[in-house]
Design a protein around this motif. Sequence first.
Motif, mmCIF file in Angstrom:
data_model
loop_
_atom_site.group_PDB
_atom_site.id
_atom_site.type_symbol
_atom_site.label_atom_id
_atom_site.label_comp_id
_atom_site.label_asym_id
_atom_site.label_seq_id
_atom_site.Cartn_x
_atom_site.Cartn_y
_atom_site.Cartn_z
ATOM 1 N N ILE A 355 0.862 -1.185 0.000
ATOM 2 C CA ILE A 355 0.000 0.000 0.000
ATOM 3 C C ILE A 355 0.894 1.228 0.000
ATOM 4 O O ILE A 355 1.880 1.292 0.743
ATOM 5 C CB ILE A 355 -0.912 0.013 1.243
ATOM 6 N N THR A 356 0.581 2.184 -0.850
ATOM 7 C CA THR A 356 1.280 3.468 -0.850
ATOM 8 C C THR A 356 0.267 4.562 -0.552
ATOM 9 O O THR A 356 -0.834 4.560 -1.103
ATOM 10 C CB THR A 356 1.935 3.739 -2.219
ATOM 11 N N ALA A 357 0.656 5.494 0.314
ATOM 12 C CA ALA A 357 -0.223 6.626 0.623
ATOM 13 C C ALA A 357 0.589 7.908 0.613
ATOM 14 O O ALA A 357 1.759 7.922 1.009
ATOM 15 C CB ALA A 357 -0.893 6.440 1.980
ATOM 16 N N ILE A 358 -0.029 8.975 0.138
ATOM 17 C CA ILE A 358 0.621 10.276 0.112
ATOM 18 C C ILE A 358 -0.063 11.218 1.094
ATOM 19 O O ILE A 358 -1.162 10.940 1.580
ATOM 20 C CB ILE A 358 0.601 10.893 -1.309
ATOM 21 N N GLY A 359 0.589 12.330 1.393
ATOM 22 C CA GLY A 359 0.005 13.324 2.288
ATOM 23 C C GLY A 359 0.838 14.588 2.265
ATOM 24 O O GLY A 359 1.922 14.629 1.672
ATOM 25 N N SER A 360 0.383 15.615 2.936
ATOM 26 C CA SER A 360 1.146 16.859 2.983
ATOM 27 C C SER A 360 2.363 16.722 3.883
ATOM 28 O O SER A 360 3.322 17.491 3.793
ATOM 29 C CB SER A 360 0.259 18.013 3.471
ATOM 30 N N THR A 361 2.338 15.719 4.780
ATOM 31 C CA THR A 361 3.489 15.370 5.628
ATOM 32 C C THR A 361 3.635 13.850 5.649
ATOM 33 O O THR A 361 2.685 13.118 5.304
ATOM 34 C CB THR A 361 3.295 15.861 7.078
ATOM 35 N N VAL A 362 4.786 13.391 6.095
ATOM 36 C CA VAL A 362 4.982 11.944 6.248
ATOM 37 C C VAL A 362 3.978 11.379 7.243
ATOM 38 O O VAL A 362 3.421 10.287 7.036
ATOM 39 C CB VAL A 362 6.436 11.633 6.691
ATOM 40 N N GLU A 363 3.709 12.118 8.313
ATOM 41 C CA GLU A 363 2.768 11.636 9.336
ATOM 42 C C GLU A 363 1.366 11.445 8.745
ATOM 43 O O GLU A 363 0.677 10.465 9.050
ATOM 44 C CB GLU A 363 2.718 12.625 10.504
ATOM 45 N N GLU A 364 0.941 12.393 7.906
ATOM 46 C CA GLU A 364 -0.374 12.281 7.267
ATOM 47 C C GLU A 364 -0.408 11.088 6.319
ATOM 48 O O GLU A 364 -1.391 10.335 6.272
ATOM 49 C CB GLU A 364 -0.675 13.579 6.506
#
Length: 382
Positions: A355-364
């Motif tokens: 699974i890959t997920a993106i966000g505005s920060t690594v934590e997100e």
Amino acid sequence: MSELKRIGIIGGGQLGKMMILDGKRYGYYIVTLDPTKDCPSHAISDEHIIAAFDDVDAIRELANKVDVITYEFEHIHVEILKELEKEGHAIYPTPESLAIIQNKFSQKKTLLENGVPVPDFHQVKEISDIHRIGKSFGYPMMLKSCTGGYDGKGNFLIKNAEEVQTAYEQLGSGKRPLMIERFVNFDKEISVLACRGIDGDLAVYPVGENKHINSILDETAVPANLSDKATKKAMAMATEVMNIFHGVGMFCVELFVTKDEKLYVNEVAPRPHNSGHYTIEACLTSQFENHIRAIAGLPLGDVTLRTPVVMKNLLGEATGTSKVLGLSKACQVSKSKVHLYGKKEVKLHRKMGHITAIGSTVEEARAAAELAFSKIKIIKEE
């Protein structure tokens, strides 16, 4: 290389499959060699030679069908590749670099001789060597098979002198070449992907921070939580490794980082790597596309990181015919993508997808990846 039309890939697992997906976008004809009839690459290969990885005749057949050969893992018959290269067949990464890298002792020796920091290591010829080195290195220390190991297989962390006998027996009692490494009390594990084209053009990807569970990669987060100085040093070391091995195609350099940010190269892989899966969603050009571009003689693509990203491996939770539970729920998680490799047989801790997920920060990004991860399981069919 401008006339290249056919690519041969030794290995039909998930890395080969993802290479093919990018190779087909450029219109290449792909021939896979793998002993498993229903391997992940089978359904999308133009041809599939079903044969063992040490089958010299089959590898020669592959060479005669294609314009260039590459591979998705290291543990293959390197001598036939050397012969084929001498006969004029194009093979990348080169058999010369593969021959050094597929033996961990010769890999470390080559890196050390070229000034690259590595953990202290010694060759083991008999069990008394382990006891002798233990007095010098102290415990714990890592016993490794020089050839054939992956995902922790072929490694044994020896915690004290009483475990030496068990470790030696579990790794073949000297039937396979062994080495001892001084244990590095690392703060972080990182990896740097680098790709070189046939023309020498080099692209170095952002540094990824890796978390392992039971010696199997669990998570990669990018960008890594490192100082600018350590980040630049890691990327420079990856460039150095590419120069040492005259790399063409994708390489992955795995490193240990100590609390005071000293860096040591742990291992080098001459191929796309599990810790580089994040590049599909988060970089302008994925590791798989750049590998295909490199071996085909095309210009390399931009490797700029577009967004913070976290990748989590999906491992098998049983042994038997595979069954996926919760795909629909996992796909509902915003900013995440599910990749399933299509392996018919599930095994405990076998890599079945990610699974890959993106966000505005690594934590997100991590929160999204973990949420999607919690929704999906790969079990055996009852």
